[in-house]
Design a protein around this motif. Structure first.
Motif, PDB file in Angstrom:
ATOM      1  N   PHE A 241      15.201  31.110  53.576  1.00  0.00           N
ATOM      2  CA  PHE A 241      14.888  29.664  52.894  1.00  0.00           C
ATOM      3  C   PHE A 241      15.242  28.366  53.243  1.00  0.00           C
ATOM      4  O   PHE A 241      14.518  27.380  53.281  1.00  0.00           O
ATOM      5  CB  PHE A 241      15.760  30.119  51.478  1.00  0.00           C
ATOM      6  CG  PHE A 241      15.126  30.578  50.383  1.00  0.00           C
ATOM      7  CD1 PHE A 241      14.575  29.902  49.376  1.00  0.00           C
ATOM      8  CD2 PHE A 241      14.875  32.291  50.467  1.00  0.00           C
ATOM      9  CE1 PHE A 241      13.875  30.659  48.426  1.00  0.00           C
ATOM     10  CE2 PHE A 241      14.373  32.698  49.221  1.00  0.00           C
ATOM     11  CZ  PHE A 241      13.805  32.110  48.339  1.00  0.00           C
ATOM     12  N   SER A 242      16.639  28.414  54.130  1.00  0.00           N
ATOM     13  CA  SER A 242      16.809  27.053  54.546  1.00  0.00           C
ATOM     14  C   SER A 242      15.869  26.713  55.707  1.00  0.00           C
ATOM     15  O   SER A 242      15.947  25.386  55.831  1.00  0.00           O
ATOM     16  CB  SER A 242      18.362  27.272  55.189  1.00  0.00           C
ATOM     17  OG  SER A 242      18.679  28.038  55.886  1.00  0.00           O
ATOM     18  N   SER A 243      15.457  27.514  56.641  1.00  0.00           N
ATOM     19  CA  SER A 243      14.654  27.064  57.521  1.00  0.00           C
ATOM     20  C   SER A 243      13.282  26.848  57.237  1.00  0.00           C
ATOM     21  O   SER A 243      12.426  26.088  57.875  1.00  0.00           O
ATOM     22  CB  SER A 243      14.804  27.937  58.712  1.00  0.00           C
ATOM     23  OG  SER A 243      15.744  28.029  59.313  1.00  0.00           O
ATOM     24  N   TYR A 244      12.664  27.873  56.209  1.00  0.00           N
ATOM     25  CA  TYR A 244      11.183  27.562  56.152  1.00  0.00           C
ATOM     26  C   TYR A 244      10.516  27.485  54.432  1.00  0.00           C
ATOM     27  O   TYR A 244       9.490  27.754  54.270  1.00  0.00           O
ATOM     28  CB  TYR A 244      10.775  29.131  56.565  1.00  0.00           C
ATOM     29  CG  TYR A 244      10.916  29.352  57.984  1.00  0.00           C
ATOM     30  CD1 TYR A 244      10.425  28.464  59.099  1.00  0.00           C
ATOM     31  CD2 TYR A 244      11.744  30.262  58.424  1.00  0.00           C
ATOM     32  CE1 TYR A 244      10.668  28.801  60.226  1.00  0.00           C
ATOM     33  CE2 TYR A 244      12.221  30.608  59.647  1.00  0.00           C
ATOM     34  CZ  TYR A 244      11.802  29.934  60.700  1.00  0.00           C
ATOM     35  OH  TYR A 244      11.965  30.038  61.987  1.00  0.00           O
ATOM     36  N   TYR A 245      11.502  27.325  53.771  1.00  0.00           N
ATOM     37  CA  TYR A 245      11.289  27.435  52.406  1.00  0.00           C
ATOM     38  C   TYR A 245      10.430  26.089  52.054  1.00  0.00           C
ATOM     39  O   TYR A 245       9.459  26.170  51.400  1.00  0.00           O
ATOM     40  CB  TYR A 245      12.551  27.229  51.545  1.00  0.00           C
ATOM     41  CG  TYR A 245      12.318  27.139  49.926  1.00  0.00           C
ATOM     42  CD1 TYR A 245      11.317  28.044  49.234  1.00  0.00           C
ATOM     43  CD2 TYR A 245      12.936  26.599  49.058  1.00  0.00           C
ATOM     44  CE1 TYR A 245      11.267  28.187  47.956  1.00  0.00           C
ATOM     45  CE2 TYR A 245      12.957  26.585  47.769  1.00  0.00           C
ATOM     46  CZ  TYR A 245      11.832  27.142  47.104  1.00  0.00           C
ATOM     47  OH  TYR A 245      11.839  27.294  45.826  1.00  0.00           O
ATOM     48  N   THR A 246      10.722  24.948  52.585  1.00  0.00           N
ATOM     49  CA  THR A 246       9.835  23.873  52.415  1.00  0.00           C
ATOM     50  C   THR A 246       8.467  24.256  52.870  1.00  0.00           C
ATOM     51  O   THR A 246       7.490  23.751  52.198  1.00  0.00           O
ATOM     52  CB  THR A 246      10.436  22.730  53.144  1.00  0.00           C
ATOM     53  OG1 THR A 246      10.542  23.049  54.609  1.00  0.00           O
ATOM     54  CG2 THR A 246      11.643  22.113  52.463  1.00  0.00           C
ATOM     55  N   PHE A 247       8.255  24.563  54.062  1.00  0.00           N
ATOM     56  CA  PHE A 247       6.882  25.138  54.735  1.00  0.00           C
ATOM     57  C   PHE A 247       6.235  25.991  53.815  1.00  0.00           C
ATOM     58  O   PHE A 247       4.952  25.887  53.704  1.00  0.00           O
ATOM     59  CB  PHE A 247       7.076  25.643  56.036  1.00  0.00           C
ATOM     60  CG  PHE A 247       7.615  24.602  57.193  1.00  0.00           C
ATOM     61  CD1 PHE A 247       7.034  23.699  57.662  1.00  0.00           C
ATOM     62  CD2 PHE A 247       9.040  25.153  57.692  1.00  0.00           C
ATOM     63  CE1 PHE A 247       7.548  22.938  58.311  1.00  0.00           C
ATOM     64  CE2 PHE A 247       9.622  24.170  58.465  1.00  0.00           C
ATOM     65  CZ  PHE A 247       8.847  23.113  59.092  1.00  0.00           C
TER      66      PHE A 247
END
Length: 406
Positions: A241-247
């Motif tokens: 979530f913290s690394s790729y949720y925005t993507f």
């Protein structure tokens, strides 16, 4: 089945000024840390990175932290160093300035690693301080301490969306003031903790904590291993979530970066409520039950999330964040109760090793996302909370008739 006694509340009250100062220091420390994943979309575009390279940034930060935290915890268990946190924040400041002026991917990695160094120094010593200030209310104390970290980590993406994304990478240097304030708070904590330890050692009622569960060493090692695996699965899911949720949100729903950052903020900030509620409930019903509730409660929502629309993705992520965050205090205190004379080592292992393994998971998730796409990866990550079923191998906890102060 062997049981682990749970400490009861002592006659004295928790030292709330110390706990609140620890929470504030945790907030400021983790706010700076959270700027790293919040900047990923900006850094990815600026340096033309693939998902694997983005994952290596997380790896540089978390592995630096994980390698040093258990070692530093072990060393400070033998000889506590109350002002270590101030020294660690010097590394954080250097890393922040490097990131703000980085002109290459290699410098970004070094800056992330230095911020990880600051985290490695902070958590073991702060965990020990929270334990000594708890007065038997370990769940409350860890909840208050950890809620600051969750709020700080959640605020980073929001500040990144409001300040760094529109003004560019150089504006990261503005947050140097946050680091300087953290150093002042940590300096006060160092002085207060030194006085607290002197008072406790001179007290007639002072008794050094020792394990009272009666478990053989082999079962303690097995239980600690299971707890680390549980936390690793939780942090692997959280790292996704913290690394790729925005993507994930941008690719699946086509939303703007700022909106994706706000949704990441909502996911992270709700964890702050979950961690303090979980800590307080653990003081009443036991750590074992809280761990199980967190596992069984989050798994169904995690499995549904990959099939939800934008609104329900946001709603489900908030529910998952709250439930999963409620377990951390319980897991950490359960582990400390197994080996109460190794608070720094346990803090280092559970803040450091488990988060470092989460960083390795983030790099693996990035590599997989380059092959099959980030949307399909989130569908696979939904099964990570199922690893928590290993909690069935943990000794069941029961209330103790007495507890010793440390």
């Amino acid at each position: 089945m062997a049981t682990i006694p749970m400490p009861t509340a002592a006659a004295r009250r928790p030292l709330l000024p110390v706990l609140l100062a620890l929470s504030l220091a945790h907030l400021l420390n983790d706010l700076v840390q959270s700027m790293i994943p919040a900047l990923y979309p900006l850094i990815k575009e600026a340096y033309r990175l693939d998902f694997l390279q983005v994952g290596f940034i997380t790896l540089a930060f978390q592995v630096t932290s994980s390698l040093l935290q258990p070692l530093l915890g072990y060393v400070t268990d033998r000889k506590p160093w109350p002002y270590a946190m101030v020294a660690g924040m010097c590394g954080t400041l250097a890393g922040l300035l490097l990131l703000s002026h980085a002109h290459s991917y290699a410098v970004v990695l070094v800056g992330a690693a230095l911020i990880g160094l600051g985290s490695a120094v902070f958590h073991p010593e702060a965990t020990r301080m929270a334990r000594h200030a708890a007065a038997g209310r370990q769940g409350l104390a860890q909840g208050v301490f950890q809620v600051g970290g969750h709020v700080g980590y959640a605020t980073g993406p929001l500040l990144a969306a409001a300040i760094v994304v529109p003004r560019g990478q150089e504006s990261l240097s503005w947050f140097s003031g946050v680091v300087l304030v953290a150093m002042l708070v940590m300096g006060w904590l160092g002085a207060r903790y030194s006085a607290l330890r002197r008072d406790q050692k001179s007290s007639k009622d002072h008794v050094e904590e020792s394990a009272s569960h009666g478990l053989p060493k082999a079962k303690v090692i097995l239980a600690m291993t299971m707890l680390i695996v549980l936390l690793m699965s939780k942090n692997g899911y959280t790292s996704a979530f913290s690394s790729y949720y925005t993507f994930y949100l941008i690719e699946r729903f086509g939303i703007e970066i700022q909106l994706s950052q706000i949704m990441l903020f909502l996911y992270l900030v709700v964890g702050a409520l979950g961690v303090i509620v979980g800590g307080m409930i653990g003081d009443r019903i036991g750590r074992y039950r809280v761990i199980w509730l967190s596992i069984l409660g989050s798994l169904p929502f995690a499995l549904i999330l990959p099939y939800a629309d934008l609104f329900w993705t946001g709603a489900l992520s908030v529910v998952i964040s709250f439930i999963m965050a409620s377990a951390f205090s319980a897991i950490l205190i359960y582990a400390i109760d197994l080996v109460p004379h190794r608070i720094g080592l346990v803090g280092g292992l559970f803040y450091g090793l488990s988060f470092g393994l989460g960083g390795i998971a983030a790099a693996g998730i990035g590599a997989l996302a380059d092959q099959i796409g980030i949307v399909r990866v989130f569908g696979l990550c939904a099964w990570l909370p199922a690893v928590g079923l290993l909690a069935m191998f943990l000794p069941r906890a029961r209330p103790a008739v007495a507890s010793s102060s440390s």
